[in-house]
Design an enzyme around this catalytic site. Structure first.
Site, PDB file in Angstrom:
ATOM      1  N   HIS A 109      -9.574   1.799   9.769  1.00  0.00           N
ATOM      2  CA  HIS A 109     -10.082   0.709   8.937  1.00  0.00           C
ATOM      3  C   HIS A 109      -9.180  -0.517   9.032  1.00  0.00           C
ATOM      4  CE1 HIS A 109      -7.068   2.698   6.439  1.00  0.00           C
ATOM      5  NE2 HIS A 109      -6.979   1.579   5.713  1.00  0.00           N
ATOM      6  N   ASP A 111      -8.024  -3.423   6.209  1.00  0.00           N
ATOM      7  CA  ASP A 111      -8.009  -3.426   4.743  1.00  0.00           C
ATOM      8  C   ASP A 111      -8.969  -4.456   4.152  1.00  0.00           C
ATOM      9  OD1 ASP A 111      -6.176  -1.383   4.441  1.00  0.00           O
ATOM     10  OD2 ASP A 111      -4.452  -2.715   4.549  1.00  0.00           O
ATOM     11  N   HIS A 265      -6.028   0.380  11.354  1.00  0.00           N
ATOM     12  CA  HIS A 265      -4.948   1.368  11.289  1.00  0.00           C
ATOM     13  C   HIS A 265      -5.473   2.692  10.733  1.00  0.00           C
ATOM     14  CE1 HIS A 265      -4.933  -0.855   7.477  1.00  0.00           C
ATOM     15  NE2 HIS A 265      -4.454   0.236   6.911  1.00  0.00           N
ATOM     16  N   ARG A 280       3.957  -0.731  -0.380  1.00  0.00           N
ATOM     17  CA  ARG A 280       3.007  -1.580   0.341  1.00  0.00           C
ATOM     18  C   ARG A 280       2.802  -2.914  -0.367  1.00  0.00           C
ATOM     19  NH1 ARG A 280      -3.206   0.055   1.723  1.00  0.00           N
ATOM     20  NH2 ARG A 280      -3.706  -0.709  -0.362  1.00  0.00           N
TER      21      ARG A 280
END
Length: 289
Positions: A109, A111, A265, A280
């Site tokens: 995907h 993000d 990723h 993150r």
């Protein structure tokens, strides 16, 4: 013909070691705890656009230092609340898997492509790393597009795709959280499906990018469902080509920063019940494309 390392010579503020011939670079000679001048930050932004994912090893960063460094690439405002946040540093999401709550985004995907203005990128910093396993892979959708025949490239440039979070498992999650369906209805109202061109142009490199992903792209407008599904299956498959990929083995002190515009990723879910925890930060900009 230019050698892969010729590119690295363009950078004067740090060392650049290409990670694969197609995607990724390890950045050397930078201590990310130190404030960086604007010339260095500009070179980092150029390196990110060129290599699509940057790896920094052996960095000892506080949450505050990770936030300050990540600001080199764009804004670091809170984007979504799907993960718990660090109390003292709310820009940071805690991405964690434990024996009790195993989790990994084991799907390809980009993000939040279900937003009109998806994130520019992401900064992910190792906190607790399994003894083995838990790698992350990135695929270059620039390379994926370039691999297609010219006639197919031209056809894809005429198409528009629909992106929605509803096909990604969040529908089930929200219903589990609130069986009345109220949260699901609120989320649908707040984040309706959006449309993006199937081929986008990277605002920095000017290169064309294949802009569909299996987690959030539901269908291509104007095609029969069977034709849309078949075409998307072919395009989704390109992220799985090893020649377009970089695979990172995490180590303590590793920081990865990737360009969410030109990559997908995949977090490999092969390490349960080991503990894995990362910090993150989502990087945003007023206009992604």
């Amino acid at each position: 013909m230019s050698h892969p390392n010729d590119h690295a010579a363009a950078f004067t503020r740090f060392g650049v070691e290409p990670y694969t011939p197609t995607i990724g670079a390890v950045i050397h000679e930078l201590d990310l705890r130190q404030p960086l001048d604007e010339a260095t930050r500009a070179e980092l932004r150029a390196a990110l656009a060129r290599y699509e994912v940057l790896f920094f090893r052996d960095q000892e960063l506080t949450p505050r230092q990770q936030v300050d460094f990540t600001r080199s690439f764009g804004e670091v405002a809170e984007v979504k609340a799907f993960f718990p946040r660090l109390q003292d540093q709310p820009e940071i999401e805690i991405v964690e898997s434990t024996a009790q709550r195993p989790s990994a985004a084991s799907n390809w995907h980009s993000d939040i492509t279900w937003r009109e203005n998806p994130p520019l990128g992401t900064s992910l910093y190792a906190q607790v790393i399994p003894a083995h396993g838990g790698d992350t892979l990135w695929a270059s959708l620039t390379a994926a597009y370039a691999s297609l025949p010219a006639a197919q490239q031209a056809y894809l440039e005429t198409l528009t795709a629909v992106h929605t979070w509803e096909i990604s498992g969040w529908t089930e999650y929200l219903l589990r959280k609130d069986a009345s369906g109220e949260e699901l209805r609120a989320a649908r109202a707040k984040y309706p499906p959006v449309e993006h061109p199937v081929v986008r142009v990277h605002p920095v490199t000017g290169k064309k990018i294949l802009y569909v992903n299996p987690t959030f792209t539901s269908h291509i407008k104007g095609l029969k469902r069977a034709d849309s599904d078949a075409l998307l299956a072919q395009l989704f498959g390109l992220a799985q080509v090893p020649e377009f990929q970089a695979r990172l083995r995490w180590q303590p002190g590793t920081l990865a920063v990737w360009d969410n515009r030109s990559t997908q990723h995949y977090a490999v879910g092969d390490f349960f019940p080991q503990h894995r925890k990362l910090h993150r930060i989502t990087i945003t900009v007023d206009k992604t494309f």
